[in-house]
Design a protein around this motif. Structure first.
Motif, PDB file in Angstrom:
ATOM      1  N   SER A  57      22.654  38.999   2.715  1.00 50.76           N
ATOM      2  CA  SER A  57      22.032  39.808   3.762  1.00 50.76           C
ATOM      3  C   SER A  57      22.138  39.081   5.094  1.00 50.76           C
ATOM      4  O   SER A  57      22.099  37.846   5.138  1.00 50.76           O
ATOM      5  CB  SER A  57      20.561  40.081   3.431  1.00 50.76           C
ATOM      6  OG  SER A  57      20.441  40.802   2.216  1.00 50.76           O
ATOM      7  N   GLN A  58      22.234  39.839   6.157  1.00 49.79           N
ATOM      8  CA  GLN A  58      22.369  39.255   7.488  1.00 49.79           C
ATOM      9  C   GLN A  58      21.433  39.959   8.464  1.00 49.79           C
ATOM     10  O   GLN A  58      21.378  41.193   8.499  1.00 49.79           O
ATOM     11  CB  GLN A  58      23.816  39.368   7.974  1.00 49.79           C
ATOM     12  CG  GLN A  58      24.038  38.804   9.375  1.00 49.79           C
ATOM     13  CD  GLN A  58      25.514  38.722   9.719  1.00 49.79           C
ATOM     14  OE1 GLN A  58      26.218  37.819   9.266  1.00 49.79           O
ATOM     15  NE2 GLN A  58      25.993  39.660  10.522  1.00 49.79           N
ATOM     16  N   ASP A 104      16.360  46.283  -0.381  1.00 46.90           N
ATOM     17  CA  ASP A 104      16.091  46.973   0.882  1.00 46.90           C
ATOM     18  C   ASP A 104      14.656  46.735   1.332  1.00 46.90           C
ATOM     19  O   ASP A 104      14.388  46.562   2.529  1.00 46.90           O
ATOM     20  CB  ASP A 104      16.361  48.471   0.708  1.00 46.90           C
ATOM     21  CG  ASP A 104      16.324  49.218   2.035  1.00 46.90           C
ATOM     22  OD1 ASP A 104      17.077  48.812   2.952  1.00 46.90           O
ATOM     23  OD2 ASP A 104      15.540  50.175   2.164  1.00 46.90           O
ATOM     24  N   SER A 107      14.404  43.289   2.765  1.00 45.95           N
ATOM     25  CA  SER A 107      15.077  43.234   4.067  1.00 45.95           C
ATOM     26  C   SER A 107      14.180  43.778   5.168  1.00 45.95           C
ATOM     27  O   SER A 107      14.128  43.219   6.274  1.00 45.95           O
ATOM     28  CB  SER A 107      16.391  44.024   4.011  1.00 45.95           C
ATOM     29  OG  SER A 107      17.301  43.438   3.101  1.00 45.95           O
ATOM     30  N   SER A 111      12.811  41.598   8.248  1.00 43.72           N
ATOM     31  CA  SER A 111      13.082  42.078   9.609  1.00 43.72           C
ATOM     32  C   SER A 111      11.796  42.107  10.426  1.00 43.72           C
ATOM     33  O   SER A 111      11.770  41.665  11.592  1.00 43.72           O
ATOM     34  CB  SER A 111      13.712  43.478   9.553  1.00 43.72           C
ATOM     35  OG  SER A 111      13.945  43.976  10.848  1.00 43.72           O
ATOM     36  N   SER A 126      18.204  43.752  13.750  1.00 44.83           N
ATOM     37  CA  SER A 126      19.059  44.598  12.914  1.00 44.83           C
ATOM     38  C   SER A 126      19.448  43.821  11.664  1.00 44.83           C
ATOM     39  O   SER A 126      19.496  42.590  11.675  1.00 44.83           O
ATOM     40  CB  SER A 126      20.326  45.005  13.676  1.00 44.83           C
ATOM     41  OG  SER A 126      21.065  43.871  14.076  1.00 44.83           O
ATOM     42  N   TYR A 127      19.696  44.535  10.578  1.00 45.32           N
ATOM     43  CA  TYR A 127      20.083  43.847   9.359  1.00 45.32           C
ATOM     44  C   TYR A 127      21.117  44.656   8.599  1.00 45.32           C
ATOM     45  O   TYR A 127      21.216  45.889   8.732  1.00 45.32           O
ATOM     46  CB  TYR A 127      18.875  43.544   8.473  1.00 45.32           C
ATOM     47  CG  TYR A 127      18.151  44.753   7.927  1.00 45.32           C
ATOM     48  CD1 TYR A 127      18.508  45.303   6.696  1.00 45.32           C
ATOM     49  CD2 TYR A 127      17.092  45.323   8.629  1.00 45.32           C
ATOM     50  CE1 TYR A 127      17.833  46.400   6.190  1.00 45.32           C
ATOM     51  CE2 TYR A 127      16.408  46.417   8.127  1.00 45.32           C
ATOM     52  CZ  TYR A 127      16.781  46.957   6.909  1.00 45.32           C
ATOM     53  OH  TYR A 127      16.125  48.057   6.414  1.00 45.32           O
ATOM     54  N   SER A 128      21.904  43.956   7.816  1.00 43.79           N
ATOM     55  CA  SER A 128      22.935  44.577   6.984  1.00 43.79           C
ATOM     56  C   SER A 128      23.137  43.690   5.763  1.00 43.79           C
ATOM     57  O   SER A 128      22.659  42.556   5.723  1.00 43.79           O
ATOM     58  CB  SER A 128      24.243  44.728   7.758  1.00 43.79           C
ATOM     59  OG  SER A 128      24.711  43.455   8.184  1.00 43.79           O
TER      60      SER A 128
END
Length: 329
Positions: A57-58, A104, A107, A111, A126-128
């Motif tokens: 995850s980033q 998710d 994340s 965030s 933002s995350y992906s």
């Protein structure tokens, strides 16, 4: 002191000559130490692969007042205590955080924790995520690209120079460049990303170009080695390397200066990771490629050819003629 143009002229005429072929045992020993050392480095300090290869995850936090990386690490671990984090500062007001693969829900919590820790609106985070299967596809594609490149290089050089021994010398020189460059990455903890892989293929192309120019001059010199030539085969190869030496140095400097500038801008000023990865691999590889062509590929080609019966017989005749004339061999 001689100018570069005067040195180039002396090297081309043979008035000045560096023993690239004559001292090839020394160069091969140095090359072997560098290659073996580079191959052993990952055993001590494992190669770092980017998130595109490993998956994960980033998170990117924009508009931060302080780019303290410890803040990001503590924020992530407050949500997922066992998470492995890697924090990179982007420019002056952004932070990129890479972690293990998260759900998710995790994340979203991370965030929110990052937004609170850096005191920025939630919209600035933002995350992906990248799945492991995508990373495996990237790895497989990269290896296939490298294999196809080396195979085509061997075939094209063999057809162009009409001898497989030039192809073998060139390929060994290219592998030498690749291993040492990757060893440098592992030694200094640089991360290998898809952009770095593109850079590796780019510097292999550069090394191939440099080797082809030198080999073309070698072919020109050795094709002139008829019955009346006073040079041995090794001397003709050495002359060709000396004749192209200034060109190789100039080309390398011209390539290193702009990539070095891009690396400096990308690493210390803009903070663009892709720009840094690409320029870093080209910067390191260009220097290694110049060394490999001069000290490995050309002397190796001479070694492979000198024991051929016609060449060996002619070299013995040249040496005998010198001894008869009282000229040092």
């Amino acid at each position: 002191m001689r100018s570069m143009s005067q040195l180039g002229n002396d090297l081309y005429t043979g008035k000045t000559s560096f023993p690239f072929v004559g001292r090839r045992k020394l160069w091969f020993l140095i090359a072997a130490i560098l290659v073996i050392g580079s191959a052993l480095v990952p055993l001590i300090r494992p190669i770092q692969f980017s998130i595109e290869f490993t998956g994960g995850s980033q998170f990117t936090v924009n508009g931060v007042e302080t780019a303290d990386q410890l803040v990001a690490t503590e924020a992530v671990q407050s949500v997922v205590p066992d998470a492995t984090t890697k924090v990179v500062t982007i420019g002056e007001d952004a932070v990129r955080v890479q972690t293990d693969q998260m759900t998710d829900a995790e994340s979203r919590k991370v965030s929110a924790a990052l937004a609170e820790a850096y005191d920025v609106p939630a919209t600035e985070v933002s995350y992906s995520f990248i799945g492991p299967s995508w990373g495996a596809d990237v790895t497989r594609t990269s290896l296939w690209g490298l294999a196809i490149f080396l195979a085509l290089t061997f075939l094209i050089l063999a057809l162009y120079f009409r001898t497989w021994k030039m192809s073998v010398s060139a390929i060994i020189g290219l592998v030498d460049v690749l291993i040492i460059t990757i060893g440098v990455y592992a030694l200094f903890g640089f991360e290998i990303s898809p952009a770095a892989v593109i850079g590796f293929l780019t510097i292999l192309s550069y090394a191939l170009y440099d080797t082809t120019v030198v080999f073309d001059k070698i072919r020109e010199n050795t094709s002139e080695d008829g019955e009346v030539s006073g040079r041995t085969f090794g001397e003709s190869v050495n002359l060709a390397v000396n004749q192209t030496l200034v060109r190789s140095i100039n080309t390398t400097v011209v390539a290193v200066l702009p990539t070095g500038a891009i690396l400096f801008i990308g690493l210390l000023w803009v903070g663009a990771q892709t720009l840094t990865d690409l320029s870093l691999s080209i910067f390191v590889g260009t220097i290694v490629a110049a060394y490999s062509t001069i000290f490995v590929a050309a002397p190796l080609y001479s070694l492979l050819r000198e024991n051929e019966s016609p060449i060996k017989t002619r070299d013995e005749r040249v040496v005998a003629a010198r001894e008869l004339a009282g000229t040092p061999a």
